[in-house]
Design a protein around this motif. Structure first.
Motif, short mmCIF file in Angstrom:
data_model
loop_
_atom_site.label_atom_id
_atom_site.label_comp_id
_atom_site.label_asym_id
_atom_site.label_seq_id
_atom_site.Cartn_x
_atom_site.Cartn_y
_atom_site.Cartn_z
N PRO A 18 0.83 -1.21 0.00
CA PRO A 18 0.00 0.00 0.00
C PRO A 18 0.87 1.27 0.00
N GLY A 19 0.48 2.23 -0.84
CA GLY A 19 1.22 3.49 -0.93
C GLY A 19 2.28 3.52 -2.02
N THR A 20 2.54 2.41 -2.67
CA THR A 20 3.59 2.41 -3.71
C THR A 20 3.12 3.08 -5.01
N GLY A 21 1.81 3.28 -5.15
CA GLY A 21 1.35 4.02 -6.34
C GLY A 21 0.49 3.21 -7.30
N LYS A 22 -0.11 2.13 -6.83
CA LYS A 22 -0.89 1.25 -7.72
C LYS A 22 -2.05 1.99 -8.38
N THR A 23 -2.85 2.67 -7.54
CA THR A 23 -4.04 3.33 -8.08
C THR A 23 -3.66 4.47 -9.01
N THR A 24 -2.62 5.22 -8.65
CA THR A 24 -2.14 6.31 -9.49
C THR A 24 -1.71 5.76 -10.85
N HIS A 25 -0.98 4.65 -10.85
CA HIS A 25 -0.54 4.03 -12.11
C HIS A 25 -1.74 3.48 -12.90
N GLU A 112 6.05 8.32 4.60
CA GLU A 112 5.36 9.62 4.50
C GLU A 112 4.00 9.47 3.82
N ARG A 113 3.96 8.67 2.76
CA ARG A 113 2.69 8.50 2.05
C ARG A 113 1.64 7.84 2.96
N LEU A 114 2.08 6.87 3.76
CA LEU A 114 1.12 6.16 4.61
C LEU A 114 0.70 7.01 5.81
N LYS A 116 0.29 10.19 5.66
CA LYS A 116 -0.73 11.11 5.12
C LYS A 116 -2.09 10.44 5.06
N ARG A 117 -2.11 9.13 4.96
CA ARG A 117 -3.38 8.40 4.94
C ARG A 117 -3.95 8.16 6.33
N ASN A 118 -3.22 8.63 7.34
CA ASN A 118 -3.63 8.44 8.74
C ASN A 118 -3.77 6.98 9.13
N GLN A 153 10.13 1.02 -10.18
CA GLN A 153 10.23 2.01 -9.10
C GLN A 153 9.14 3.07 -9.26
N SER A 154 8.58 3.51 -8.13
CA SER A 154 7.50 4.50 -8.18
C SER A 154 7.78 5.63 -7.20
N ALA A 155 8.84 6.41 -7.52
CA ALA A 155 9.23 7.47 -6.59
C ALA A 155 8.49 8.78 -6.88
N GLY A 156 8.29 9.08 -8.17
CA GLY A 156 7.68 10.37 -8.50
C GLY A 156 7.05 10.35 -9.87
N THR A 157 6.68 11.53 -10.33
CA THR A 157 5.93 11.65 -11.59
C THR A 157 6.71 11.13 -12.80
P1 DAT Z 1 -1.53 2.58 -3.70
O1 DAT Z 1 -2.68 2.46 -4.67
O2 DAT Z 1 -0.39 1.66 -4.04
O3 DAT Z 1 -1.93 2.44 -2.27
P2 DAT Z 1 -1.57 5.37 -4.47
O4 DAT Z 1 -1.59 5.32 -5.96
O5 DAT Z 1 -2.85 5.66 -3.77
O6 DAT Z 1 -0.92 4.04 -3.87
O7 DAT Z 1 -0.44 6.44 -4.07
C1 DAT Z 1 -0.26 6.86 -2.73
C2 DAT Z 1 0.14 8.32 -2.73
O8 DAT Z 1 1.44 8.46 -3.29
C3 DAT Z 1 -0.77 9.21 -3.57
O9 DAT Z 1 -0.83 10.46 -2.92
C4 DAT Z 1 -0.03 9.38 -4.88
C5 DAT Z 1 1.41 9.24 -4.48
N1 DAT Z 1 2.24 8.53 -5.49
C6 DAT Z 1 2.48 7.20 -5.54
N2 DAT Z 1 3.30 6.90 -6.55
C7 DAT Z 1 3.58 8.07 -7.17
C8 DAT Z 1 4.38 8.42 -8.29
N3 DAT Z 1 5.11 7.51 -8.98
N4 DAT Z 1 4.42 9.72 -8.65
C9 DAT Z 1 3.74 10.65 -7.96
N5 DAT Z 1 2.97 10.39 -6.88
C10 DAT Z 1 2.91 9.12 -6.49
#
Ligand code: DAT
Length: 180
Positions: A18-25, A112-114, A116-118, A153-157
């Motif tokens: 959780p928090g690695t960016g699955k939903t965003t991807h 940090e991402r987790l 923020k999710r409380n 890797q899922s660090a940023g945009t």
């Molecule tokens: P997950 O679905 O794995 O739980 P998420 O997509 O909800 O994760 O991402 C968690 C937070 O981190 C969300 O605020 C978006 C951010 N995030 C994750 N991967 C990112 C990436 N590669 N670039 C920018 N933001 C990212």
């Protein structure tokens, strides 16, 4: 093994702690894909359709009814054209799945991402340890053929965009392969 020649679009699992960016991807991939892909957030589906046995308040998590979940997903996976977004992947039968993307994240950033999710502290700690120990990656590698599992890797945009571009290329190759 693929689910058969009748599919016009693949089944792609996007997994990771959780928090690695699955939903965003998954959301970006659903927009950019050259074939229609329906994004299924499995955690949300479990909640919406009541596909769970119980809810643990302390851990703020559901114990999934795996049989019900598999029954719900089976026709969707058989038809193809879905992204399965979930923090575990080994439940999905091998025959359903064409590609498994395992997202990874630096543990400081994940923390940090987790936060923020409380999430409760112990849930943050548990997920962080799992990420460091590569639990999801190991599960993916032990459940599917190595050639269909990719670690990204899922660090940023920048990572997000290049990862999605890479998956789009994979879909194009998959399509050509289906037609030949
Ligand atoms: P997950 O679905 O794995 O739980 P998420 O997509 O909800 O994760 O991402 C968690 C937070 O981190 C969300 O605020 C978006 C951010 N995030 C994750 N991967 C990112 C990436 N590669 N670039 C920018 N933001 C990212």
């Amino acid at each position: 093994m693929s689910a058969g020649p009748s599919k016009s679009a693949p089944v792609i699992v996007i997994t990771g702690t959780p928090g690695t960016g699955k939903t965003t991807h998954a959301q970006l991939l659903a927009q950019e894909s050259p074939v229609p892909l329906k994004h299924i957030n499995v955690g949300d589906l479990v909640k919406e359709k009541g596909l769970y046995e119980s809810y643990d308040h302390e851990w703020q998590s559901y114990t999934v009814d795996e049989d019900k979940l598999l029954d719900e997903l089976e026709p969707l996976a058989a038809a193809g054209g879905v992204i399965l977004d979930w923090h575990t992947c080994d439940l999905f039968p091998e025959r359903w799945v064409d590609l498994v993307v395992v997202l990874r994240c630096n543990h400081t950033q994940l923390w940090e991402r987790l936060e923020k999710r409380n999430y409760p502290l112990k849930k943050i700690q548990e997920n962080n340890e799992a990420e460091i120990m590569e639990v999801v990656l190991d599960d993916a590698r032990s459940s599917y053929a190595p050639e269909i599992v990719i670690e990204l890797q899922s660090a940023g945009t920048e990572d997000l965009e290049s990862n999605v571009a890479r998956i789009v290329q994979w879909i194009e190759a998959w399509q050509k392969n289906q037609q030949s």
